[in-house]
Design an enzyme around this catalytic site. Structure first.
Site, PDB file in Angstrom:
ATOM      1  N   GLY A   1       0.823  -1.203   0.000  1.00 47.96           N
ATOM      2  CA  GLY A   1       0.000   0.000   0.000  1.00 47.96           C
ATOM      3  C   GLY A   1       0.853   1.248   0.000  1.00 47.96           C
ATOM      4  O   GLY A   1       2.019   1.228   0.420  1.00 47.96           O
TER       5      GLY A   1
ATOM      6  N   ASP B   1       4.902   2.133  -7.506  1.00 50.92           N
ATOM      7  CA  ASP B   1       3.688   2.567  -8.216  1.00 50.92           C
ATOM      8  C   ASP B   1       3.712   4.050  -8.574  1.00 50.92           C
ATOM      9  O   ASP B   1       2.710   4.578  -9.081  1.00 50.92           O
ATOM     10  CB  ASP B   1       2.449   2.270  -7.351  1.00 50.92           C
ATOM     11  CG  ASP B   1       2.261   0.782  -7.132  1.00 50.92           C
ATOM     12  OD1 ASP B   1       2.257   0.038  -8.125  1.00 50.92           O
ATOM     13  OD2 ASP B   1       2.107   0.353  -5.966  1.00 50.92           O
TER      14      ASP B   1
ATOM     15  N   HIS C   1      -3.213   3.672  -2.821  1.00 53.31           N
ATOM     16  CA  HIS C   1      -3.276   2.339  -3.422  1.00 53.31           C
ATOM     17  C   HIS C   1      -3.201   1.332  -2.278  1.00 53.31           C
ATOM     18  O   HIS C   1      -2.319   1.420  -1.433  1.00 53.31           O
ATOM     19  CB  HIS C   1      -2.116   2.131  -4.385  1.00 53.31           C
ATOM     20  CG  HIS C   1      -1.967   0.729  -4.872  1.00 53.31           C
ATOM     21  ND1 HIS C   1      -3.012   0.022  -5.428  1.00 53.31           N
ATOM     22  CD2 HIS C   1      -0.902  -0.112  -4.880  1.00 53.31           C
ATOM     23  CE1 HIS C   1      -2.586  -1.188  -5.759  1.00 53.31           C
ATOM     24  NE2 HIS C   1      -1.327  -1.302  -5.434  1.00 53.31           N
TER      25      HIS C   1
ATOM     26  N   HIS D   1      -5.125  -6.663 -10.185  1.00 50.58           N
ATOM     27  CA  HIS D   1      -4.185  -5.966  -9.323  1.00 50.58           C
ATOM     28  C   HIS D   1      -4.907  -5.479  -8.063  1.00 50.58           C
ATOM     29  O   HIS D   1      -4.938  -6.208  -7.077  1.00 50.58           O
ATOM     30  CB  HIS D   1      -3.545  -4.825 -10.125  1.00 50.58           C
ATOM     31  CG  HIS D   1      -2.435  -4.132  -9.422  1.00 50.58           C
ATOM     32  ND1 HIS D   1      -1.418  -3.491 -10.068  1.00 50.58           N
ATOM     33  CD2 HIS D   1      -2.182  -3.960  -8.108  1.00 50.58           C
ATOM     34  CE1 HIS D   1      -0.575  -2.974  -9.193  1.00 50.58           C
ATOM     35  NE2 HIS D   1      -1.018  -3.243  -7.998  1.00 50.58           N
TER      36      HIS D   1
ATOM     37  N   TYR E   1     -26.388  16.799   4.098  1.00 49.01           N
ATOM     38  CA  TYR E   1     -25.787  15.859   5.036  1.00 49.01           C
ATOM     39  C   TYR E   1     -24.619  16.572   5.722  1.00 49.01           C
ATOM     40  O   TYR E   1     -23.893  17.330   5.096  1.00 49.01           O
ATOM     41  CB  TYR E   1     -25.272  14.637   4.276  1.00 49.01           C
ATOM     42  CG  TYR E   1     -24.654  13.582   5.141  1.00 49.01           C
ATOM     43  CD1 TYR E   1     -25.409  12.517   5.638  1.00 49.01           C
ATOM     44  CD2 TYR E   1     -23.301  13.650   5.481  1.00 49.01           C
ATOM     45  CE1 TYR E   1     -24.829  11.541   6.446  1.00 49.01           C
ATOM     46  CE2 TYR E   1     -22.722  12.685   6.291  1.00 49.01           C
ATOM     47  CZ  TYR E   1     -23.477  11.635   6.763  1.00 49.01           C
ATOM     48  OH  TYR E   1     -22.909  10.674   7.566  1.00 49.01           O
TER      49      TYR E   1
END
Lengths: 243, 243, 243, 243
Positions: free
Chosen positions: C35, C83, C102, C178, C237
């Site tokens: 990540g 990445d 990611h 992926h 909201y």
């Protein structure tokens, strides 16, 4: 009744039943006040069990309830678990049972609700339970409307008798549309550890079914090998006194 | 045996095998006393492994058991893990293996129970294991009733030989109806980290099957790309000394 | 490059990118070192991103890596996440994107591995992502063997362009085989919160499919209602300054 | 409005509604700021509810918002939950409802998204909810584009009326493509405990479906037995004053 229990033994049993109930809670085998553990005295005349509907946080060892095997409450303030008659009947059915636990752990309950035995898909199961963990037939309307908790015990015993199951080797059952009862030939903590094992193998079995709906039972010889290497006369798992 | 081990090396190995076993427990890759990790000395003559059936809470580094590669216990009080002969055989099968871990993590066990390889469905898998993680054939009745744990090692090796698998690239296997063995070319902690990775990709694969029972293996080129960017000669993942 | 970044802004961005990476870890959206989160400077000339392969425990804010949008490392010791070229391309594709994350969260990855969009089955999804969360096509062999991470960005952009998707309304994508990329028009922490949301709706969607494999997308009007009551011009909201 | 609320009662209600909201968060029945709990005053003229979009970490008891049953905010700074009109309508529909909770717990949401009732598969369900937990019809385009949250309440009430359901016995509903609303005839904490129960039985039901897609509802007599032994006139579960 004429003769009373040994006070010292009962105090120790209350403590171990309490500890086992708290372990059930720690293992998250049931939410809220659900689930209960019991133990029995050596003379098999008195059972100690969790009180009904008390929160695990508030419960003390002294709150554990003493009943005789006819379900009479003895010297205790609180009501025993509503499942008490199922427990006492199981203690009468097999002199080997020393402690019983009932949970609502979700994977084991799912098999009970699906009305299916947990197949012995592998060695994790075989190491701990011999053969499938059976699911009982459902109770008839008469059995439900009669002495329900007592009749719950009867259908468990019927299943074991009809299928020649050994209470020691197959130390768990799923009551159909209800949930698991698990017992130990040792003590209450061991019973709760087995209930955690049951939940783990039920979880593995559900995942197995997702991957392969046609998965087969492990070979009988593999089941024998694993059960016996841990529990048989020539067991070689764990630590044993060396000669 | 004539020559003994290096005491200093063995002490360090005991500590790292102990640490890895505790990490396995922390990662919850097995409940109760299940699971075991081993490591090997540099001369590949001695293995250190978790003792059989001891609780993770009670275990100390000094309890780790030394065995030679013929499964003889050396200078140790406790019995080694019952899976010892599987470990030693794997160390003999590949000189690259430095540490081995066996778990009962539920998602990996489910594939073993389903008798299926874990397909390489994506890059999470491809980053860590090259190709499918294979599931062995089941043991014959003779293999079960013979030297069972030794024969477990043999079917693993047979699978790798028959399929031309590389122990370094595919550093895990599922023993059918049993569970995963994972190994590292580095050290015991790395092996446990790989066992966690295996459990994670098994979990992802089960979810993939639920969404799309006809999901395909990732393209071979994608598998190559991801495995090699992390493990190949020209790897560019992670930190490396700059020239 | 001629002009440099604002040192004060970069320090703050490093801190917020670090905080967001630690939140990703706390949320368990990826195990190990997997990540990564990035953020961009106001002038959109520099990106700050997690270094490659560092453990979350060891990482410090000062370890975050500065790159320009051509993927050149600027004034930083460590290698940026592998990445990186996917991140930079996304920042170039939409000026609204302020942060990108990611993950390898298992439910979102499962949809990516299954090669399926996450359908908008209900209001939990509709409150947060407009329409299905799309899954890209798979990369060709040429794209894999070429500038792989850059090409990953290209197939994301291709999917959004071909389907007239809005990067602001649909702030997530699944790269086939992926995993997910999620972005925020606000800041890195918000991006990680959206990644957690994505994982939650993916989990709900898998459970929905188990119950009803033919479950339908929520009505378009319901999707509009929920997205717009939170994000539209007349959103009602949350807390807003009262007139 | 002419007469005001009892300040002391409102302060206590704010505290108990706050405590219940924090319990919802502790139970992880919703991530982020999702979910809300409300309670009602004895005279049923004022409702106290969680403010909209505030984080659980930042929220204080004094932030709870007072509204009347026509959804007017009373003496409060913050906006009430956007689901307020659904809550108020339910309080008007049954004078027995003392507290309401809305969550996005994933297993219950999955049934709502699948558009299916949660069948009463066993005693865990029957102990707590009488009969299936119903899923409403979906709202029409007119209902969505009109007073949406009010209309959400109307379809709940329609479902209970058309099926002769009792708000006390069946104290939960799934709004199709949205999620669960659960209520208590006691207090806000009890409502949240029921929402946890609902999530647990939804989880068990999904697992049941995986094992046996043709699993049957528990016998009506078993449902009656279990619901009544806990909630009926002659209830014998839990602790009660002895005569």
């Amino acid at each position: 009744m004429n003769k009373k229990y040994d006070l010292d033994e009962i105090e120790k049993l209350k403590q171990s039943v309490y500890d086992a109930n708290m372990l059930l809670h720690k293992y998250k085998l049931a939410i809220h006040t659900w689930g209960n553990v019991s133990g029995i005295t050596k003379d098999r005349r008195f059972m100690v069990i969790k009180p009904s509907g008390l929160s695990y946080e508030a419960m003390k060892a002294s709150d554990m309830v003493i009943v005789d095997l006819d379900n009479n409450v003895i010297d205790s303030e609180l009501n025993p678990s509503s499942d008490t008659p199922t427990h006492t009947l199981l203690y009468k059915a097999s002199y080997q049972i020393q402690a019983i636990v009932h949970t609502h752990s979700p994977n084991a309950v799912a098999f009970a609700q699906a009305g299916k035995d947990i197949p012995c898909y592998g060695t994790t199961h075989a190491d701990n339970f011999y053969g499938s963990v059976p699911c009982t037939r459902d109770l008839s309307v008469e059995e439900i409307n009669g002495e329900y908790e007592h009749n719950t015990g009867l259908v468990i015993i019927e299943n074991f008798k009809n299928n020649n199951r050994d209470f020691k080797a197959t130390s768990a059952v799923l009551v159909k549309e209800h949930g698991p009862f698990v017992w130990s030939t040792k003590n209450p903590i061991d019973a709760v550890n087995l209930a955690l094992t049951l939940e783990e193998i039920a979880k593995m079995a559900i995942k197995t079914i997702i991957i392969n709906p046609n998965a087969l039972h492990a070979k009988q010889e593999l089941q024998d090998k694993h059960y016996l290497r841990k529990h048989g006369k020539n067991a070689y798992y764990g630590q044993r006194p060396k000669k």
